[in-house]
Design a protein around this motif. Structure first.
Motif, PDB file in Angstrom:
ATOM      1  N   ASP A 171       0.997  -1.283  -0.115  1.00 58.55           N
ATOM      2  CA  ASP A 171       0.051  -0.100   0.050  1.00 58.55           C
ATOM      3  C   ASP A 171       0.792   1.410  -0.005  1.00 58.55           C
ATOM      4  O   ASP A 171       1.807   1.336   0.754  1.00 58.55           O
ATOM      5  CB  ASP A 171      -0.802  -0.146   1.224  1.00 58.55           C
ATOM      6  CG  ASP A 171      -2.150   0.931   1.218  1.00 58.55           C
ATOM      7  OD1 ASP A 171      -2.043   1.818   0.248  1.00 58.55           O
ATOM      8  OD2 ASP A 171      -2.964   0.697   1.984  1.00 58.55           O
ATOM      9  N   ARG A 229       4.956   0.215   0.856  1.00 63.84           N
ATOM     10  CA  ARG A 229       5.434  -0.225  -0.782  1.00 63.84           C
ATOM     11  C   ARG A 229       6.720   0.379  -1.054  1.00 63.84           C
ATOM     12  O   ARG A 229       7.426  -0.181  -1.714  1.00 63.84           O
ATOM     13  CB  ARG A 229       4.197   0.436  -1.633  1.00 63.84           C
ATOM     14  CG  ARG A 229       4.611   0.116  -3.143  1.00 63.84           C
ATOM     15  CD  ARG A 229       3.573   0.408  -4.131  1.00 63.84           C
ATOM     16  NE  ARG A 229       3.004   1.791  -3.837  1.00 63.84           N
ATOM     17  CZ  ARG A 229       1.923   2.323  -4.055  1.00 63.84           C
ATOM     18  NH1 ARG A 229       0.719   1.344  -4.151  1.00 63.84           N
ATOM     19  NH2 ARG A 229       1.760   3.521  -4.191  1.00 63.84           N
ATOM     20  N   TYR A 268      -0.411  -7.369  -1.945  1.00 65.86           N
ATOM     21  CA  TYR A 268      -1.793  -6.645  -1.991  1.00 65.86           C
ATOM     22  C   TYR A 268      -1.552  -5.360  -1.720  1.00 65.86           C
ATOM     23  O   TYR A 268      -0.865  -4.941  -0.518  1.00 65.86           O
ATOM     24  CB  TYR A 268      -2.743  -7.416  -1.195  1.00 65.86           C
ATOM     25  CG  TYR A 268      -3.022  -8.937  -1.810  1.00 65.86           C
ATOM     26  CD1 TYR A 268      -3.858  -9.240  -2.680  1.00 65.86           C
ATOM     27  CD2 TYR A 268      -2.192  -9.791  -1.171  1.00 65.86           C
ATOM     28  CE1 TYR A 268      -4.064 -10.173  -3.279  1.00 65.86           C
ATOM     29  CE2 TYR A 268      -2.492 -11.227  -1.809  1.00 65.86           C
ATOM     30  CZ  TYR A 268      -3.380 -11.371  -2.881  1.00 65.86           C
ATOM     31  OH  TYR A 268      -3.383 -12.529  -3.314  1.00 65.86           O
ATOM     32  N   HIS A 269      -2.202  -4.439  -2.143  1.00 67.51           N
ATOM     33  CA  HIS A 269      -2.036  -2.967  -1.620  1.00 67.51           C
ATOM     34  C   HIS A 269      -3.151  -2.910  -0.441  1.00 67.51           C
ATOM     35  O   HIS A 269      -3.174  -1.836   0.224  1.00 67.51           O
ATOM     36  CB  HIS A 269      -2.095  -2.043  -2.601  1.00 67.51           C
ATOM     37  CG  HIS A 269      -3.529  -1.989  -3.687  1.00 67.51           C
ATOM     38  ND1 HIS A 269      -4.670  -1.660  -3.325  1.00 67.51           N
ATOM     39  CD2 HIS A 269      -3.754  -2.545  -4.981  1.00 67.51           C
ATOM     40  CE1 HIS A 269      -5.500  -1.694  -4.170  1.00 67.51           C
ATOM     41  NE2 HIS A 269      -4.599  -2.481  -5.230  1.00 67.51           N
ATOM     42  N   CYS A 283      -0.983  -6.431  -6.075  1.00 65.73           N
ATOM     43  CA  CYS A 283      -0.160  -5.402  -6.658  1.00 65.73           C
ATOM     44  C   CYS A 283       1.426  -6.123  -6.758  1.00 65.73           C
ATOM     45  O   CYS A 283       1.676  -7.331  -6.013  1.00 65.73           O
ATOM     46  CB  CYS A 283       0.151  -4.276  -5.586  1.00 65.73           C
ATOM     47  SG  CYS A 283       1.195  -2.878  -5.958  1.00 65.73           S
ATOM     48  N   ARG A 291       5.315  -0.628 -10.152  1.00 61.20           N
ATOM     49  CA  ARG A 291       4.236  -1.436  -9.704  1.00 61.20           C
ATOM     50  C   ARG A 291       3.048  -1.474 -10.629  1.00 61.20           C
ATOM     51  O   ARG A 291       2.834  -0.644 -11.302  1.00 61.20           O
ATOM     52  CB  ARG A 291       3.865  -0.539  -8.405  1.00 61.20           C
ATOM     53  CG  ARG A 291       3.193   0.879  -8.596  1.00 61.20           C
ATOM     54  CD  ARG A 291       2.409   1.271  -7.494  1.00 61.20           C
ATOM     55  NE  ARG A 291       1.968   2.604  -7.513  1.00 61.20           N
ATOM     56  CZ  ARG A 291       0.795   2.904  -7.947  1.00 61.20           C
ATOM     57  NH1 ARG A 291      -0.145   2.129  -8.450  1.00 61.20           N
ATOM     58  NH2 ARG A 291       0.458   4.169  -8.348  1.00 61.20           N
ATOM     59  N   SER A 334      -0.707  -3.041 -10.812  1.00 66.38           N
ATOM     60  CA  SER A 334      -2.042  -3.184 -10.200  1.00 66.38           C
ATOM     61  C   SER A 334      -3.356  -2.696 -10.773  1.00 66.38           C
ATOM     62  O   SER A 334      -3.245  -2.251 -12.024  1.00 66.38           O
ATOM     63  CB  SER A 334      -2.240  -2.500  -8.683  1.00 66.38           C
ATOM     64  OG  SER A 334      -2.287  -0.893  -9.022  1.00 66.38           O
ATOM     65  N   ASN A 380      -5.671   2.273  -8.656  1.00 64.27           N
ATOM     66  CA  ASN A 380      -5.507   2.436  -7.303  1.00 64.27           C
ATOM     67  C   ASN A 380      -4.603   3.654  -7.043  1.00 64.27           C
ATOM     68  O   ASN A 380      -3.478   3.449  -6.776  1.00 64.27           O
ATOM     69  CB  ASN A 380      -5.058   1.303  -6.752  1.00 64.27           C
ATOM     70  CG  ASN A 380      -4.876   1.610  -5.299  1.00 64.27           C
ATOM     71  OD1 ASN A 380      -5.601   2.018  -4.415  1.00 64.27           O
ATOM     72  ND2 ASN A 380      -3.506   1.177  -4.603  1.00 64.27           N
ATOM     73  N   GLU A 384       0.716   7.288 -12.975  1.00 62.94           N
ATOM     74  CA  GLU A 384       0.169   6.131 -13.459  1.00 62.94           C
ATOM     75  C   GLU A 384      -0.167   5.914 -14.779  1.00 62.94           C
ATOM     76  O   GLU A 384      -0.723   7.042 -15.420  1.00 62.94           O
ATOM     77  CB  GLU A 384      -1.369   5.354 -12.478  1.00 62.94           C
ATOM     78  CG  GLU A 384      -1.072   5.070 -11.132  1.00 62.94           C
ATOM     79  CD  GLU A 384      -2.225   4.774 -10.554  1.00 62.94           C
ATOM     80  OE1 GLU A 384      -2.229   4.141  -9.494  1.00 62.94           O
ATOM     81  OE2 GLU A 384      -3.291   5.210 -11.067  1.00 62.94           O
TER      82      GLU A 384
END
Length: 477
Positions: free
Chosen positions: A128, A135, A154-155, A202, A235, A237, A240, A353
């Motif tokens: 996270d 992270r 996992y985030h 993630c 990263r 995912s 998010n 992102e």
């Protein structure tokens, strides 16, 4: 680097290897570390056992909660490490079966410089970007000489109730020659498509071809291990932004069907997918589900729109399924969600992102109500469709003589509250009524798809299903 796969079929998902380049890395050692007493088979034990089952050259170790120590988390004397526990985004990891309690911010640690190449964190919130931003701390731990290639986790919430099932599916995909990164994404997508909450995955990897690394001894190329000069960590995912959950459009319009409880059940008439054998896909079958694995999930920004991606996904199904015309999607509901990539910001703050693919799920429905486990699914990038999967039925309505009316929202709520109050949480906090959800789910005992209420218990991050006909409760996450 993208890859092509020869077509083959796995009718039994064990011990099958495809023809592909295999570059063996030194140190075939894997460790599974379990910090909670599992209700069934440990996910950590299953993980190392299935690696050993595929390649007997591996040396594997499993440590139960009675044997795990804090130092085990930080050690880097195995090529592959799998850690299973509770976790929070303040960087803590703990178990309920021992006094092991780790905080990654309480000591200086690096996972580079020794044998560790792949790390799996089956614990909540460890990747996270919110809270203390664990992270970024893990990304820093990946950098250095003899660097860690990939960290999977996992985030947000890890899927505690089906963590072993995620492991099983991950190994299935890894056996096809898919990279560790893609296999983790696909394994979690598979169970999310079937109704579980496993879309908070993630993956952290180094930039470049190393992001496509496989386990030593598994099919596919394993690229040069990163050195100290590799300092860019990516990263991957679903949507998010910077660690903050972003709501996406739900499957259903509840205006007319939200609180109308069915007093009938459904009888399934299965449609078995007949896959053409002239495509560059690895085809796996698991009971009625079929999974078709193609090119890797890459890192190139996607140009096409979500509508174009959906159209291309449907076209891909038409191209690979002989009996595509048997599938009636008129009553289906569709969700298209971006898969994003960003470079980890070690100092916290915004991470830019970019959408690199679209995650598409087409859910079958009856009378406006979702049918769990009935879906068509795909991952679409600009170059190609990376993944297709699905399971589909036609349905016959069967009147339910024993129950004139299904269980109402209020009755289901009170049933669940009575069951778990003082067992799991002190102050139970169920979602509001407008967020309640009716689904049809298969009952193995009756052989019918029956109506169920689904609730999220916020205080324990757990999802429950309450059967509308008999009141029975099932934990889904």
């Amino acid at each position: 680097m993208r890859k092509k796969i020869r077509y083959f079929c796995l009718l039994a998902l064990t011990g099958v290897m495809i023809s592909n380049t295999v570059v063996k890395a030194a140190g075939k050692k894997a460790v599974g570390l379990e910090n909670n007493t599992p209700s069934g088979t440990s996910d950590a034990k299953a993980f190392v056992d299935e690696i050993k089952g595929y390649d007997s050259d591996y040396t594997t170790t499993y440590k139960s909660p009675a044997n795990v120590t804090n130092s085990d988390f930080f050690k880097k004397n195995y090529c592959i490490k799998y850690w299973s526990s509770h976790g929070a985004n303040d960087g803590t990891l703990w178990g309920t079966s021992n006094d092991v309690n780790v905080n990654i911010f309480n000591q200086s640690f690096s996972w580079s410089g020794d044998k560790l190449e792949f790390a799996f964190l089956a614990a909540c919130h460890q990747l996270d970007g919110a809270g203390s931003n664990p992270r970024a701390r893990y990304a820093k731990a990946m950098i250095g000489d003899k660097a860690v290639r990939v960290i999977c986790g996992y985030h947000e919430q890890a899927p505690a109730s089906i963590d072993k099932k995620v492991v099983d599916k991950f190994i299935d995909y890894a056996k096809t020659g898919e990279s560790v990164k893609s296999s983790w994404i696909l394994a979690n997508k598979y169970w999310n498509d079937k109704g579980y909450s496993t879309d908070d995955y993630c993956v952290l990897t180094h930039s470049g071809n190393v992001q496509y690394s496989r386990f030593p001894g598994f099919p596919g190329a394993t690229y040069t291990r990163p050195g100290a000069s590799s300092t860019s960590i990516l990263r991957f995912s679903k949507v998010n932004p910077n660690g903050t959950p972003q709501s996406t459009k739900g499957f259903y319009n509840y205006k007319d069907t939200s609180y109308r409880v069915p007093n009938y059940v459904l009888k399934a008439v299965p449609i078995k997918f007949d896959v053409k054998n002239n495509k560059n896909l690895a085809v796996l079958r698991d009971n009625r589900d079929v999974m078709m694995v193609g090119d890797e999930i890459g890192n190139k920004p996607i140009i096409q729109s979500s509508d174009e991606a959906l159209k291309n996904c449907k076209k891909a199904f038409e191209d690979v399924l002989v009996n595509f015309s048997d599938i009636d999607m008129d009553n289906s509901d569709i969700c298209v969600t971006p898969i994003v990539m960003a470079e980890v910001n070690y100092d916290g703050g915004e991470e830019k992102e970019e959408t690199i693919a679209y995650d598409i799920t087409i859910k079958n429905a009856y009378d406006g109500i979702e049918i769990l486990g009935d879906y068509l699914s795909g991952i679409v990038a600009d170059e190609d469709v990376s993944y297709l999967a699905g399971s589909w039925n036609e349905y016959e309505k069967v009147d339910n003589d024993s129950h004139k009316m299904g269980m109402s929202y209020t009755d289901a709520y009170l049933n669940l509250r009575k069951e778990i109050l003082n067992k799991e949480v002190d102050n139970i906090d169920l979602v509001s009524m407008k967020d309640g959800k009716i689904v049809f789910d298969y009952n193995e005992k009756t052989g019918y798809y029956e109506p169920n209420w689904i609730f999220d218990v916020r205080s324990s991050s757990t999802k429950y299903e309450v059967n509308c006909l008999n009141g029975k409760i099932k934990k889904m996450r």
